[in-house]
Write an enzyme that holds these catalytic residues in place. Structure first.
Site, mmCIF file in Angstrom:
data_model
loop_
_atom_site.group_PDB
_atom_site.id
_atom_site.type_symbol
_atom_site.label_atom_id
_atom_site.label_comp_id
_atom_site.label_asym_id
_atom_site.label_seq_id
_atom_site.Cartn_x
_atom_site.Cartn_y
_atom_site.Cartn_z
ATOM 1 C CB CYS A 21 5.668 7.695 -4.102
ATOM 2 S SG CYS A 21 4.549 6.319 -4.476
ATOM 3 C CE1 TYR A 27 -2.152 3.557 2.222
ATOM 4 C CE2 TYR A 27 -4.550 3.524 2.245
ATOM 5 C CZ TYR A 27 -3.348 3.028 1.780
ATOM 6 O OH TYR A 27 -3.329 1.997 0.868
ATOM 7 C CG ASP A 284 9.656 1.189 6.750
ATOM 8 O OD1 ASP A 284 10.067 2.181 6.135
ATOM 9 O OD2 ASP A 284 8.612 0.590 6.449
ATOM 10 C CB CYS A 327 -1.835 -9.197 28.866
ATOM 11 S SG CYS A 327 -2.995 -9.663 27.560
#
Length: 414
Positions: A21, A27, A284, A327
């Site tokens: 990159c 992050y 990914d 839930c």
């Protein structure tokens, strides 16, 4: 290798430049993957491997297939590489519907890129976290300079050329405080399609806790509620002016259709990831040796997708914490993404559970009312579930595929 082919090959995520990159976002979860490929300082998919992948894809796909180009930064491959990809697709598609998506930071895009992306009908996911003070908080160059102005200009360039652009916004400890400002900024810029991605990465110090820039459950829940109210307030004549991917995907479930977002499905493993060297992985977020399925040079994509190893990866999502199984929101949430687990005392619990509960409690009644109205208006037009995800999106001025008779941009495209 022979395996049952229950899952169709309808989507491939490709990393042609691997983890390389031209930014150094604090992050980023993928930069360190370069350690997995020490054979070279730079990582680039060869034209020969590109041809192998495209030929495999069309020989094994059904009626439609989506190519997602991601990274790292895929535009490092250069425009000629993507022109080759489109030429190969044109040669081998065999009548199948084709979709192409490019996720990019935009810095390398210019007029030639914009014309190509528009002509080839790419859907571009542009990483733009919002106004300058938000975007440049973590999205900086290796020299520490902010990238906001350049990315904003690329957004304008793409929109001016008629490229379909989604804004990809990472919600972190800082940006979650400014979701109203971010939402309005993107609208003013002309980016009406938005995706808000919760940031959750492990502490680099190895404490087992989230990194300092990660999003906490409380702020995430508040951000989702504020965004939902903004999204709903922007409905005009019963149609949304903006799209927010998470809300759109949740809404699929409310009208009885399979959600297009994998985090809301009962199991994972509905696509595969192809790295620059042909290695194929389960997801990914799980490009690591444990979840390497094979390599394009030795294996077939369809068989890797339907392999027992990929099935095991998918079943992991269904192993829910006890509180998930009882839930009220299980059918809508499905336990969230597995990568959001393992940060809390119960390794099966989702770190953002409280955020999702808060969102559904806030939005449920209004989502139900919207779903009821949608069903009444389109009761004769609801597609079969298998056809719900539109892989090759129509153009903004094309007839809407729902059958309403309106243009796509005036109907479901909104």
């Amino acid at each position: 290798m022979t395996t049952p082919r229950d899952k169709p090959l309808s989507s491939i995520l490709i990393k042609p430049a691997g983890p390389d990159c031209n930014l150094a976002c604090e992050y980023c979860f993928y930069t360190h993957k370069s350690e997995m490929f020490p054979e070279s300082k730079t990582h680039r998919m060869s034209r020969e491997l590109l041809a192998v992948m495209v030929k495999q894809a069309f020989s094994q796909a059904g009626e439609r297939i989506m190519f997602g180009w991601q990274g790292g930064e895929p535009s490092l491959m250069g425009l000629a590489f993507f022109k080759d990809a489109i030429a190969l697709q044109s040669e081998h598609h065999g009548g199948r519907l084709i979709g192409n998506g490019l996720q990019t930071n935009g810095l390398l895009l210019d007029e030639d890129w914009a014309r190509f992306l528009a002509r080839s009908r790419f859907l571009v996911g542009l990483s733009l976290d919002g106004p300058e003070h938000v975007h440049d908080r973590y999205r900086r160059t290796r020299g520490g300079r902010g990238s906001w102005a350049a990315v904003r200009d690329r957004a304008k360039l793409l929109l001016d050329h008629g490229v379909e652009v989604n804004a990809l916004v990472v919600l972190n400890d800082y940006s979650a405080r400014f979701v109203e400002e971010i939402y309005e900024f993107h609208k003013e810029l002309g980016l009406y399609h938005m995706q808000f991605i919760p940031c959750l990465e492990p502490d680099p110090a190895g404490s087992g806790k989230p990194a300092a820039f990660s999003l906490s459950p409380g702020p995430y829940g508040e951000a989702l509620k504020k965004l939902f109210d903004l999204w709903l307030a922007d409905f005009r004549d019963g149609l949304a002016v903006t799209t927010i991917r998470f809300f759109d995907s949740v809404f699929y479930g409310y009208v009885g259709l399979p959600p297009p977002e994998c985090t809301l499905c009962p199991e994972c493993g509905i696509y595969v990831v192809v790295e620059h060297n042909g290695d194929v992985y389960a997801c990914d977020f799980y490009v690591d040796p444990e979840w390497k399925l094979g390599n394009l040079k030795d294996d077939l994509l369809i068989e890797l997708l339907n392999s027992e190893r990929q099935a095991e990866f998918g079943r992991r999502k269904a192993r829910l914490a006890p509180e998930c199984r009882t839930c009220r929101w299980l059918q809508s949430c499905r336990g969230g993404c597995p990568r959001e687990r393992g940060f809390d005392a119960d390794p099966g619990s989702n770190h953002f559970c409280a955020a999702y509960r808060a969102f559904f409690e806030h939005a449920h009644d209004r989502l139900s009312a919207l779903a009821q109205k949608w069903k009444q208006e389109r009761r004769d037009q609801i597609p079969e579930p298998a056809a719900a995800p539109i892989i090759s999106p129509p153009g903004r001025n094309d007839p809407c595929p729902c059958g309403s008779g309106r243009k796509y941009k005036k109907c479901c495209g909104r």
